[in-house]
Design a protein around this motif. Structure first.
Motif, PDB file in Angstrom:
ATOM      1  N   ASP A  47      -9.531   3.463 -47.585  1.00 20.65           N
ATOM      2  CA  ASP A  47      -8.095   3.605 -47.346  1.00 20.65           C
ATOM      3  C   ASP A  47      -7.685   2.485 -46.409  1.00 20.65           C
ATOM      4  O   ASP A  47      -8.088   2.458 -45.250  1.00 20.65           O
ATOM      5  CB  ASP A  47      -7.785   4.971 -46.735  1.00 20.65           C
ATOM      6  N   GLN A  48      -6.918   1.540 -46.933  1.00 16.91           N
ATOM      7  CA  GLN A  48      -6.460   0.410 -46.128  1.00 16.91           C
ATOM      8  C   GLN A  48      -5.004   0.573 -45.732  1.00 16.91           C
ATOM      9  O   GLN A  48      -4.307  -0.392 -45.502  1.00 16.91           O
ATOM     10  CB  GLN A  48      -6.671  -0.898 -46.890  1.00 16.91           C
ATOM     11  N   SER A 106     -11.134  -0.648 -42.464  1.00 17.03           N
ATOM     12  CA  SER A 106     -10.722   0.360 -43.447  1.00 17.03           C
ATOM     13  C   SER A 106     -11.210   1.742 -43.059  1.00 17.03           C
ATOM     14  O   SER A 106     -12.238   1.889 -42.407  1.00 17.03           O
ATOM     15  CB  SER A 106     -11.289   0.021 -44.828  1.00 17.03           C
ATOM     16  N   GLU A 107     -10.459   2.728 -43.484  1.00 18.70           N
ATOM     17  CA  GLU A 107     -10.897   4.113 -43.348  1.00 18.70           C
ATOM     18  C   GLU A 107     -11.897   4.367 -44.466  1.00 18.70           C
ATOM     19  O   GLU A 107     -11.535   4.360 -45.644  1.00 18.70           O
ATOM     20  CB  GLU A 107      -9.713   5.078 -43.478  1.00 18.70           C
TER      21      GLU A 107
END
Length: 138
Positions: A47-48, A106-107
């Motif tokens: 997730d960015q 990032s996540e």
């Protein structure tokens, strides 16, 4: 055909072959890492900030081929100068280092981050030395 022209032609084919093989080996390495991570159950998603993106086999293949061809094109341009191969090697190293920032920022799970880092390192570890070696100016 003069001997010089034939030698240049063979060397040109050898360079193309070596660089294509380098991209192929980098592709196999990245796909193998992706496959091992997928088989181990790593959720290859990041997730960015713009939603979750799945890291599919197609995205791995596209990224490796795209980066390989981009590196090849830059090297072909820089080979025209006396220090072009050295400049290309420095740029390739910097790009490799910079490629880790999205991985870190990032996540994603630790497994996903390790997988992405391993793919980045594997591709660079193949393409940089083989492209460099394939250059007549190296």
């Amino acid at each position: 055909m003069p001997i010089e022209a034939r030698t240049t032609s063979v060397a040109g084919r050898s360079t193309v072959r070596t660089r294509l093989v380098a991209i192929g080996i980098a592709l196999v390495a990245a796909v193998a890492i992706w496959g091992i991570a997928t088989a181990a159950g790593a959720p290859l998603e990041v997730d960015q900030g713009q939603g979750v993106m799945s890291i599919s086999l197609i995205s791995v293949v596209f990224a490796v081929v795209f980066v390989g061809l981009l590196a090849w094109g830059l090297l072909a341009l820089l080979e025209r100068s006396a220090r072009g191969v050295t400049i290309w090697t420095v740029i390739a190293g910097i790009v490799t280092a910079l490629s880790f920032f999205p991985v870190i920022a990032s996540e994603a799970t630790t497994g996903t981050r390790v997988t992405l880092a391993a793919m980045h390192l594997a591709v660079a570890a193949v393409i940089i030395p083989l492209f460099r070696r394939s250059s007549g100016a190296a």
